[in-house]
Structure formats: C-alpha cells, structure tokens
Scaffold this motif. Structure first.
Motif, PDB file in Angstrom:
ATOM      1  N   SER A  90      30.288  -1.912 -17.795  1.00  0.00           N
ATOM      2  CA  SER A  90      31.103  -3.069 -17.405  1.00  0.00           C
ATOM      3  C   SER A  90      31.179  -4.124 -18.494  1.00  0.00           C
ATOM      4  CB  SER A  90      30.519  -3.678 -16.119  1.00  0.00           C
ATOM      5  OG  SER A  90      29.193  -4.148 -16.338  1.00  0.00           O
ATOM      6  N   CYS A  91      30.547  -3.864 -19.648  1.00  0.00           N
ATOM      7  CA  CYS A  91      30.609  -4.833 -20.743  1.00  0.00           C
ATOM      8  C   CYS A  91      31.968  -4.725 -21.439  1.00  0.00           C
ATOM      9  CB  CYS A  91      29.472  -4.591 -21.728  1.00  0.00           C
ATOM     10  SG  CYS A  91      29.697  -3.134 -22.779  1.00  0.00           S
ATOM     11  N   PRO A  92      32.352  -5.754 -22.247  1.00  0.00           N
ATOM     12  CA  PRO A  92      33.662  -5.709 -22.940  1.00  0.00           C
ATOM     13  C   PRO A  92      33.679  -4.828 -24.183  1.00  0.00           C
ATOM     14  CG  PRO A  92      32.531  -7.772 -23.401  1.00  0.00           C
ATOM     15  CD  PRO A  92      31.699  -7.070 -22.372  1.00  0.00           C
ATOM     16  N   ASP A  93      32.529  -4.208 -24.536  1.00  0.00           N
ATOM     17  CA  ASP A  93      32.467  -3.368 -25.734  1.00  0.00           C
ATOM     18  C   ASP A  93      32.994  -1.971 -25.382  1.00  0.00           C
ATOM     19  OD1 ASP A  93      31.915  -2.031 -28.040  1.00  0.00           O
ATOM     20  OD2 ASP A  93      29.751  -2.424 -28.036  1.00  0.00           O
ATOM     21  N   TYR A  94      33.981  -1.494 -26.156  1.00  0.00           N
ATOM     22  CA  TYR A  94      34.573  -0.186 -25.882  1.00  0.00           C
ATOM     23  C   TYR A  94      34.045   0.885 -26.836  1.00  0.00           C
ATOM     24  CZ  TYR A  94      37.788  -2.653 -22.856  1.00  0.00           C
ATOM     25  OH  TYR A  94      38.323  -3.413 -21.852  1.00  0.00           O
ATOM     26  N   GLY A  95      32.849   0.660 -27.417  1.00  0.00           N
ATOM     27  CA  GLY A  95      32.250   1.670 -28.281  1.00  0.00           C
ATOM     28  C   GLY A  95      31.863   2.912 -27.504  1.00  0.00           C
ATOM     29  N   HIS A  96      31.680   3.998 -28.184  1.00  0.00           N
ATOM     30  CA  HIS A  96      31.325   5.267 -27.526  1.00  0.00           C
ATOM     31  C   HIS A  96      30.038   5.826 -28.173  1.00  0.00           C
ATOM     32  CE1 HIS A  96      32.065   8.915 -25.175  1.00  0.00           C
ATOM     33  NE2 HIS A  96      31.609   9.577 -26.229  1.00  0.00           N
ATOM     34  N   PRO A  97      28.887   5.554 -27.534  1.00  0.00           N
ATOM     35  CA  PRO A  97      28.724   4.678 -26.372  1.00  0.00           C
ATOM     36  C   PRO A  97      28.442   3.248 -26.810  1.00  0.00           C
ATOM     37  CG  PRO A  97      26.661   5.748 -26.817  1.00  0.00           C
ATOM     38  CD  PRO A  97      27.622   6.236 -27.882  1.00  0.00           C
ATOM     39  N   CYS A  98      28.546   2.284 -25.873  1.00  0.00           N
ATOM     40  CA  CYS A  98      28.088   0.927 -26.173  1.00  0.00           C
ATOM     41  C   CYS A  98      26.571   0.917 -26.163  1.00  0.00           C
ATOM     42  CB  CYS A  98      28.657  -0.063 -25.165  1.00  0.00           C
ATOM     43  SG  CYS A  98      27.963   0.123 -23.494  1.00  0.00           S
ATOM     44  N   LYS A  99      25.993  -0.181 -26.609  1.00  0.00           N
ATOM     45  CA  LYS A  99      24.526  -0.229 -26.703  1.00  0.00           C
ATOM     46  C   LYS A  99      23.858  -0.166 -25.333  1.00  0.00           C
ATOM     47  CE  LYS A  99      24.869  -5.272 -27.381  1.00  0.00           C
ATOM     48  NZ  LYS A  99      26.322  -5.276 -27.638  1.00  0.00           N
ATOM     49  N   HIS A 100      24.544  -0.637 -24.301  1.00  0.00           N
ATOM     50  CA  HIS A 100      23.945  -0.591 -22.956  1.00  0.00           C
ATOM     51  C   HIS A 100      23.897   0.843 -22.434  1.00  0.00           C
ATOM     52  CE1 HIS A 100      26.277  -4.427 -23.433  1.00  0.00           C
ATOM     53  NE2 HIS A 100      25.026  -4.890 -23.346  1.00  0.00           N
ATOM     54  N   ALA A 101      24.983   1.600 -22.645  1.00  0.00           N
ATOM     55  CA  ALA A 101      24.998   2.999 -22.224  1.00  0.00           C
ATOM     56  C   ALA A 101      24.016   3.823 -23.058  1.00  0.00           C
ATOM     57  CB  ALA A 101      26.415   3.562 -22.356  1.00  0.00           C
ATOM     58  N   ALA A 102      23.899   3.496 -24.346  1.00  0.00           N
ATOM     59  CA  ALA A 102      22.925   4.200 -25.175  1.00  0.00           C
ATOM     60  C   ALA A 102      21.506   3.957 -24.664  1.00  0.00           C
ATOM     61  CB  ALA A 102      23.057   3.753 -26.632  1.00  0.00           C
ATOM     62  N   ALA A 103      21.218   2.697 -24.278  1.00  0.00           N
ATOM     63  CA  ALA A 103      19.883   2.383 -23.743  1.00  0.00           C
ATOM     64  C   ALA A 103      19.595   3.208 -22.497  1.00  0.00           C
ATOM     65  CB  ALA A 103      19.771   0.890 -23.439  1.00  0.00           C
ATOM     66  N   LEU A 104      20.577   3.331 -21.584  1.00  0.00           N
ATOM     67  CA  LEU A 104      20.388   4.132 -20.376  1.00  0.00           C
ATOM     68  C   LEU A 104      20.156   5.591 -20.731  1.00  0.00           C
ATOM     69  CD1 LEU A 104      20.341   4.630 -17.373  1.00  0.00           C
ATOM     70  CD2 LEU A 104      22.851   4.618 -17.374  1.00  0.00           C
ATOM     71  N   CYS A 105      20.880   6.125 -21.708  1.00  0.00           N
ATOM     72  CA  CYS A 105      20.696   7.526 -22.093  1.00  0.00           C
ATOM     73  C   CYS A 105      19.303   7.759 -22.657  1.00  0.00           C
ATOM     74  CB  CYS A 105      21.763   7.926 -23.112  1.00  0.00           C
ATOM     75  SG  CYS A 105      23.416   8.121 -22.407  1.00  0.00           S
ATOM     76  N   TYR A 106      18.815   6.818 -23.470  1.00  0.00           N
ATOM     77  CA  TYR A 106      17.466   6.980 -24.015  1.00  0.00           C
ATOM     78  C   TYR A 106      16.424   6.975 -22.894  1.00  0.00           C
ATOM     79  CZ  TYR A 106      18.775   6.598 -28.954  1.00  0.00           C
ATOM     80  OH  TYR A 106      19.259   6.845 -30.197  1.00  0.00           O
ATOM     81  N   GLN A 107      16.559   6.081 -21.933  1.00  0.00           N
ATOM     82  CA  GLN A 107      15.584   6.045 -20.842  1.00  0.00           C
ATOM     83  C   GLN A 107      15.712   7.282 -19.947  1.00  0.00           C
ATOM     84  OE1 GLN A 107      13.393   4.288 -21.678  1.00  0.00           O
ATOM     85  NE2 GLN A 107      13.344   2.249 -20.750  1.00  0.00           N
ATOM     86  N   THR A 108      16.919   7.822 -19.817  1.00  0.00           N
ATOM     87  CA  THR A 108      17.085   9.053 -19.030  1.00  0.00           C
ATOM     88  C   THR A 108      16.330  10.212 -19.677  1.00  0.00           C
ATOM     89  OG1 THR A 108      19.254   8.293 -18.297  1.00  0.00           O
ATOM     90  CG2 THR A 108      18.777  10.631 -18.034  1.00  0.00           C
ATOM     91  N   ALA A 109      16.246  10.209 -21.014  1.00  0.00           N
ATOM     92  CA  ALA A 109      15.472  11.251 -21.696  1.00  0.00           C
ATOM     93  C   ALA A 109      14.015  11.211 -21.263  1.00  0.00           C
ATOM     94  CB  ALA A 109      15.586  11.081 -23.208  1.00  0.00           C
ATOM     95  N   ARG A 110      13.490  10.006 -21.005  1.00  0.00           N
ATOM     96  CA  ARG A 110      12.110   9.907 -20.513  1.00  0.00           C
ATOM     97  C   ARG A 110      11.971  10.505 -19.112  1.00  0.00           C
ATOM     98  NH1 ARG A 110      10.104   3.784 -22.228  1.00  0.00           N
ATOM     99  NH2 ARG A 110       9.791   4.211 -24.447  1.00  0.00           N
ATOM    100  N   LEU A 111      12.992  10.304 -18.271  1.00  0.00           N
ATOM    101  CA  LEU A 111      12.949  10.914 -16.937  1.00  0.00           C
ATOM    102  C   LEU A 111      12.941  12.435 -17.045  1.00  0.00           C
ATOM    103  CD1 LEU A 111      15.486   8.740 -14.905  1.00  0.00           C
ATOM    104  CD2 LEU A 111      13.010   8.512 -15.015  1.00  0.00           C
ATOM    105  N   LEU A 112      13.749  12.974 -17.946  1.00  0.00           N
ATOM    106  CA  LEU A 112      13.782  14.425 -18.115  1.00  0.00           C
ATOM    107  C   LEU A 112      12.451  14.934 -18.640  1.00  0.00           C
ATOM    108  CD1 LEU A 112      17.316  14.950 -19.696  1.00  0.00           C
ATOM    109  CD2 LEU A 112      16.677  14.859 -17.305  1.00  0.00           C
ATOM    110  N   ASP A 113      11.797  14.172 -19.538  1.00  0.00           N
ATOM    111  CA  ASP A 113      10.463  14.548 -20.020  1.00  0.00           C
ATOM    112  C   ASP A 113       9.504  14.762 -18.854  1.00  0.00           C
ATOM    113  OD1 ASP A 113      10.834  14.708 -22.704  1.00  0.00           O
ATOM    114  OD2 ASP A 113      10.048  12.728 -23.186  1.00  0.00           O
ATOM    115  N   ALA A 114       9.511  13.820 -17.915  1.00  0.00           N
ATOM    116  CA  ALA A 114       8.541  13.857 -16.814  1.00  0.00           C
ATOM    117  C   ALA A 114       8.888  14.898 -15.767  1.00  0.00           C
ATOM    118  CB  ALA A 114       8.440  12.474 -16.159  1.00  0.00           C
ATOM    119  N   ASP A 115      10.183  15.200 -15.586  1.00  0.00           N
ATOM    120  CA  ASP A 115      10.559  16.105 -14.491  1.00  0.00           C
ATOM    121  C   ASP A 115      11.893  16.768 -14.824  1.00  0.00           C
ATOM    122  OD1 ASP A 115      11.031  17.433 -12.164  1.00  0.00           O
ATOM    123  OD2 ASP A 115      10.884  15.702 -10.845  1.00  0.00           O
ATOM    124  N   PRO A 116      11.888  18.059 -15.205  1.00  0.00           N
ATOM    125  CA  PRO A 116      13.164  18.735 -15.518  1.00  0.00           C
ATOM    126  C   PRO A 116      14.077  18.892 -14.308  1.00  0.00           C
ATOM    127  CG  PRO A 116      11.341  20.298 -15.519  1.00  0.00           C
ATOM    128  CD  PRO A 116      10.730  18.940 -15.416  1.00  0.00           C
TER     129      PRO A 116
END
Length: 412
Positions: free
Chosen positions: A135-161
């Motif tokens: 929902s931010c005004p940055d149209y980058g692919h990905p924006c820094k907020h989406a990149a942050a979510l993707c990095y944290q999702t990698a931690r979820l996958l580490d703990a539970d496939p």
C-alpha cells in the motif's frame, strides 16, 4: 488448517551471514533476490526485517500478508502472492512422498528432503514467481516493505516447511491425512498381491490330544532365616552405609517371608506407613545426628516433616500399624468398652476424663487415653495447656493399666 498466523520476529541482525538457514529457505531468498529489479530496495528491506519492522504474518493458500512499519507512522499493508498447485501436481507430490517412509518422517521433523522438492512439482518459487503488492507509494519490484516480508517469510519456512506447502494450497493436517490414507492403501495392495503367508504351528488334533506331562520338580527348601547383607563401605558424598544396611536387611526379611508364606506382610502398607516402619526399625530414639538424614529423606518422600515422622515413629513403636492409626485417625467407637472406661478410671481415684470421639482426656490436659480399633487403650502425654500429644507406655485392654508408669498430677 488453511490459515496460520505467526507472531512478529524480534529485532536481530543476521551478522552478515545468509538470512535463511535451511536450503529451502535459501531457495526462497534466491527467488526474491534474483527476481528483484533494485538491489538497494532489497538491502533496505533486509534492514527492515532485521530491525523487526514486520508485524505478525498470516499465511493462506497462495498468499502471505503482514503490516510493515516504514518511514510513516501508519504501517503499510503488504501481500506476497504465489501460485497454488493444481490437483495433478498434488497427486504427483503425494505419490512421491508416500513412496518412502522417510519422506513423511522428515516432514514431521520439519525437514524438506531434496527428493521431494525435485519430484517434478514446482514447490519452491523461482525468479519472478513471487508477486508483491504494497500500500506504499513506491512501485519498485519489490518495494522495501515487500522485500522485508519476503525475508521474514524465509524464516518461517526455515522453522516449518509445511508453511511452503500451505502457500502452494494444502494445509498440514490435510496433507498428513492424505499421506496416511495413501500409505495404508499401498500397504493393503502389497499385502493382497503377496498373498497369505503360511502360518507356523501344529495341527489342532495334535495340540488337543491327551498326554501325560512330567511332574514339576519339587521346590527348593526355604532357608531357615534371611542372610545378612554385605558390609557397605562409607564413601564421601555417598549414601549412608547404615541406611543401606537397614534397607537391605529389611528387603531380605520381606523376601524370606514371601518365600515361606506366599505373601508379603507389608505389601498393603501405604508410602507413609512404610516410611514410618523403616524409621522405627532404626535403633535409638529421637532425632540423633545419625538418624537425622534418614528421617529427612523419608519425610520428604512422604511429603511430611521430620517432626511428623518422629511422632509417628513413637506411635509405631507403641503399637505398630494400629498404633499409627490411633495417632492419626479419630473415630467414633460403639457403646460398650468406651463407656465403661470412665467409671473404671474414677474407681482408680482418677478424676473424670473428658470424652471426645475415641479419646478420654485428663481434665488438666496432661494425660490422654485413645481407644484403638483393636480394642486396646493407648496412653498419650502432653504439657498441660498444650495440644502436643505424644504416645507413651504400652497399650492395654484396661484403661487404668495403660496409664501405668505415666507420671503427672492427680494420676499415676
């Protein structure tokens, strides 16, 4: 089973190492970084993830959702979409997973075998498979907020496939149930194809035929007495050798009684009664230096105090199991022996004792008689004005006889 929410990760840097720890978590990070158009936004997103800017993460089939704190007071709503698998892909995955029991065991241990990820089903995303929306005004692919979510999702996958499998469309319980049914069906088909195995054994006519069995050998004679236990040496920090000797002697006596009579006379004792019995068998009286450790250990095992155990030991030495019951269990005796006790005491020039349940107490409160269920009278003494009764003397059928030897005013 198709919606899981995970609490936010605390802030903490990765120390310059890979953000994910497992090979499948790193494959997710690689899909993110290889599909990104701006490395600077990735670096900012990684910093947001390490600083704990990503709030709780919700995972549903095909979607990862979270709020991410940015430069503005209000956090941004971030989604990362991933295509779910079709039925044909899931059938292929389940067939491969059910081929080896180790696959299911690995998933239950939160591991993702390489063979499952390389079975021809696109479980792990590739570059460009992750579709971020913010929902931010940055149209980058990905924006820094989406990149942050993707990095944290990698931690979820580490703990539970199973998080990855949920993203692809199937929940953990749904998959495990399907694998269980598939494994059972395969085992049933294998058993049917193999056919029944010949059963070992003998013919029923032979088993039921009458025959004379040889007599059992006579039992060995019971020894005349239990043997003495060995001598236990004292060792610094080790158990008390006297206590070991006492326990070994007690076990030998019980085994000898069981061998000779076919029953253990102490088998029906409670833990507390047995602790009192063991403590009462130790020579001496009172809490001496030698008995203090034993009393403390036995009292702790029975959830009592050493003082409780000392009083109970006095009651056991007075009358055994019945004496301990007299100490701890007031009861209402029937008319008869209890009612005749007061006239007998008064005939012996003793004052009128106060009755309460199975107890008769001296009016000055220093002597007490308790009627046991065995019909014997048990004498107790206490300091006048105090309710601190201790067993004294020898039980007797005669209440006056039970007071023999006890001192005090207005009485023997």
């Amino acid at each position: 089973d198709h919606r899981r929410t995970f609490p936010a990760f605390p802030a903490g840097g990765s120390g310059g190492t890979a953000f994910a720890e497992t090979w499948w978590g790193n494959a997710w990070v690689a899909a993110l970084e290889e599909g990104a158009l701006d490395p600077k936004r990735l670096a900012r997103g990684r910093g947001y993830a390490e600083q704990g800017h990503v709030d709780a993460i919700t995972v549903t089939p095909g979607l990862v959702l979270a709020y991410v704190k940015g430069s503005r007071p209000r956090p941004y709503r971030v989604q990362v979409r991933l295509r779910t698998l079709g039925d044909a892909d899931w059938e292929r995955f389940l067939d491969v997973a059910a081929e080896r029991p180790g696959h299911i065991a690995a998933l239950l241990d939160k591991e993702m075998p390489h063979s499952l990820a390389e079975c021809g089903v696109p479980l792990l995303p590739g570059p460009g498979d992750l579709e971020p929306h913010c929902s931010c005004p940055d149209y980058g692919h990905p924006c820094k907020h989406a990149a942050a979510l993707c990095y944290q999702t990698a931690r979820l996958l580490d703990a539970d496939p199973f998080v990855l499998l949920l993203l692809r469309g199937r929940g953990e319980r749904e998959l495990l149930d399907a694998l269980s049914r598939l494994s059972a069906a395969r085992a049933a088909r294998a058993a049917q194809d193999q056919g029944p195995a010949p059963l070992p054994g003998v013919r029923a006519s032979e088993a039921l035929a009458p025959r004379q069995l040889p007599p059992l050998p006579p039992p060995l004679p019971v020894p005349p007495h239990p043997e003495q236990p060995p001598v236990y040496p004292a060792a610094p920090g080790g158990p008390d050798p006297f206590a070991l000797d006492q326990l070994a002697t007690d076990a030998a006596a019980r085994a000898h009684a069981l061998l000779g009579t076919g029953r253990d006379p102490l088998a029906e004792l409670t833990l507390w009664q047995d602790a009192v019995r063991i403590a009462a068998a130790r020579p001496g009286s009172g809490l001496t230096a030698g008995s203090r450790a034993l009393y403390a250990s036995l009292a702790s095992a029975a959830d009592r105090t050493p003082a409780d155990l000392a009083r109970a030991v006095a009651a056991w030495r007075q009358g055994g199991e019945a004496g301990l019951a007299v100490l701890e269990e007031p009861w209402d005796p029937p008319a008869g022996r209890f009612d005749r006790a007061r006239p007998l005491l008064m005939a012996a020039d003793l004052p009128a004792f106060r009755p309460w349940r199975n107890r008769l107490t001296h009016p000055r409160g220093h002597v007490q008689l308790r009627l046991g269920r065995d019909g014997l009278w048990y004498a107790y003494e206490s300091e006048p004005g105090h309710e601190d009764w201790w067993p004294r003397g020898t039980p007797d059928l005669d209440p006056v006889g039970a007071l023999t030897g006890l001192g005090g005013p207005d009485g023997p």
